[in-house]
Design a protein around this motif. Structure first.
Motif, short mmCIF file in Angstrom:
data_model
loop_
_atom_site.label_atom_id
_atom_site.label_comp_id
_atom_site.label_asym_id
_atom_site.label_seq_id
_atom_site.Cartn_x
_atom_site.Cartn_y
_atom_site.Cartn_z
N TYR A 154 0.83 -1.22 0.00
CA TYR A 154 0.00 0.00 0.00
C TYR A 154 0.86 1.26 0.00
CZ TYR A 154 -3.48 -3.37 1.44
OH TYR A 154 -4.29 -4.45 1.48
N CYS A 155 0.27 2.34 -0.53
CA CYS A 155 0.88 3.65 -0.42
C CYS A 155 0.78 4.09 1.05
CB CYS A 155 0.13 4.63 -1.32
SG CYS A 155 0.51 6.36 -0.95
N ALA A 156 1.88 4.54 1.62
CA ALA A 156 1.89 4.89 3.04
C ALA A 156 1.12 6.18 3.32
CB ALA A 156 3.33 5.04 3.52
N ARG A 177 5.08 5.28 -2.04
CA ARG A 177 4.15 6.39 -2.32
C ARG A 177 3.62 6.21 -3.73
NH1 ARG A 177 5.12 7.60 2.22
NH2 ARG A 177 5.30 9.64 3.21
N CYS A 178 2.30 6.32 -3.86
CA CYS A 178 1.70 6.17 -5.19
C CYS A 178 1.79 7.51 -5.95
CB CYS A 178 0.25 5.70 -5.08
SG CYS A 178 -0.86 6.98 -4.49
N ALA A 179 1.39 7.47 -7.23
CA ALA A 179 1.49 8.67 -8.07
C ALA A 179 0.51 9.76 -7.63
CB ALA A 179 1.23 8.30 -9.53
N ARG A 180 -0.57 9.38 -6.91
CA ARG A 180 -1.57 10.37 -6.47
C ARG A 180 -1.09 11.17 -5.25
NH1 ARG A 180 -4.14 5.64 -7.53
NH2 ARG A 180 -3.98 5.03 -5.36
N CYS A 181 -0.04 10.69 -4.61
CA CYS A 181 0.45 11.34 -3.39
C CYS A 181 1.85 11.89 -3.66
CB CYS A 181 0.48 10.35 -2.23
SG CYS A 181 -1.15 9.72 -1.83
N PRO A 182 1.92 13.10 -4.20
CA PRO A 182 3.18 13.59 -4.75
C PRO A 182 4.18 14.17 -3.74
CG PRO A 182 1.46 15.19 -5.16
CD PRO A 182 0.81 14.07 -4.40
ZN LIG Z 1 -1.03 7.43 -2.25
#
Ligand SMILES: [Zn+2]
Length: 250
Positions: A154-156, A177-182
């Motif tokens: 998962y994205c933290a 970290r996913c791309a939505r959480c810059p």
């Molecule tokens: Zn994220």
């Protein structure tokens, strides 16, 4: 003075005197040990191939309390990886894995999990496994034996599963970290979705099964870079440099 014995794999050796060697072993139960092998360099020595890198021995040694250097008393060679040393790529990879373990483990450090990981990798190379993905898998398994296998599900920040996009992996915290959480993290590396999936797959497997995994070459470089950085950051040890033109450019 303690007399000790164990099964052990040779990590490397260097001259100690005109007639003796210092040999570094990874033992099954007692971690890494450094021993003086008296007479091993003399023409009459019968130890020969048993002290070559990757050879397995049943060892007996003595050591004074508090000393980092012991003295070999007996060395009975139980296994030599003959086929491995006839294949250049396999030989080069085995040397690399032995050097990595020697660099990462201090004297008396290391557990039986390290021994079994090393033995599994040597057995895989001996059985003809390609050397291509070996280093990446080995480094990831090494992280696992040290309890440093990060959770990559998962994205933290948003706690959602990253999709097929490239994610960022924070070397300092071991978080994704996913791309939505810059928002930037302390020390991050980019990982493609394929690399994340491959790393999760390796962490899931046992040392006996993991060396059947193959990565595509670009993912292999990403995985090695990430695993090396994570290992150096959290293990506090520098990994050996690659030698010569065979080094992977990155
Ligand atoms: Zn994220």
């Amino acid at each position: 003075m303690a007399i000790l014995n164990d099964e052990a794999i040779v990590l490397g050796a260097s001259p100690f005197s005109n007639t003796s060697l210092i040999v570094t072993f990874l033992t099954k139960e007692q971690g890494k040990v450094r021993l003086v092998a008296k007479g091993a360099r003399s023409a009459k020595s019968r130890m020969g191939v048993g002290l070559e890198p990757a050879s397995e021995n049943h060892l007996e040694w003595s050591r004074r309390t508090g000393s980092g250097l012991g003295t070999m008393r007996k060395c009975e060679t139980t296994r030599v990886y003959q086929r491995l040393w006839k294949n250049y790529e396999a030989m080069r990879m085995a040397s690399r894995l032995l050097k990595i373990l020697d660099a990462v483990l201090g004297v008396d450090e290391g557990e039986s999990a390290h021994f079994w990981l090393l033995r599994s990798s040597l057995e895989a190379l001996e059985a003809g496994a390609g050397a291509a993905s070996m280093e990446g898998v080995f480094l990831l398994m090494l992280l696992k034996t040290m309890g440093l296998d990060p959770s990559l599900d998962y994205c933290a920040a948003c706690e959602k599963r990253p999709g097929s996009e490239t994610t960022r992996f924070d070397i300092a915290t071991g978080e994704l970290r996913c791309a939505r959480c810059p928002e930037p993290t302390a020390r991050e590396m980019h990982l493609r979705a394929g690399a994340v999936a491959a790393m999760k797959e390796v962490f899931r497997l046992t040392p006996e099964k993991c060396f059947s995994i193959r990565f595509a070459a670009p993912l292999e470089r990403e995985i090695i870079g990430c695993a090396e950085a994570f290992l150096q950051y959290h293990g506090g040890k520098s990994l050996p440099r690659r030698s010569g033109q065979t080094s992977v450019s990155r």
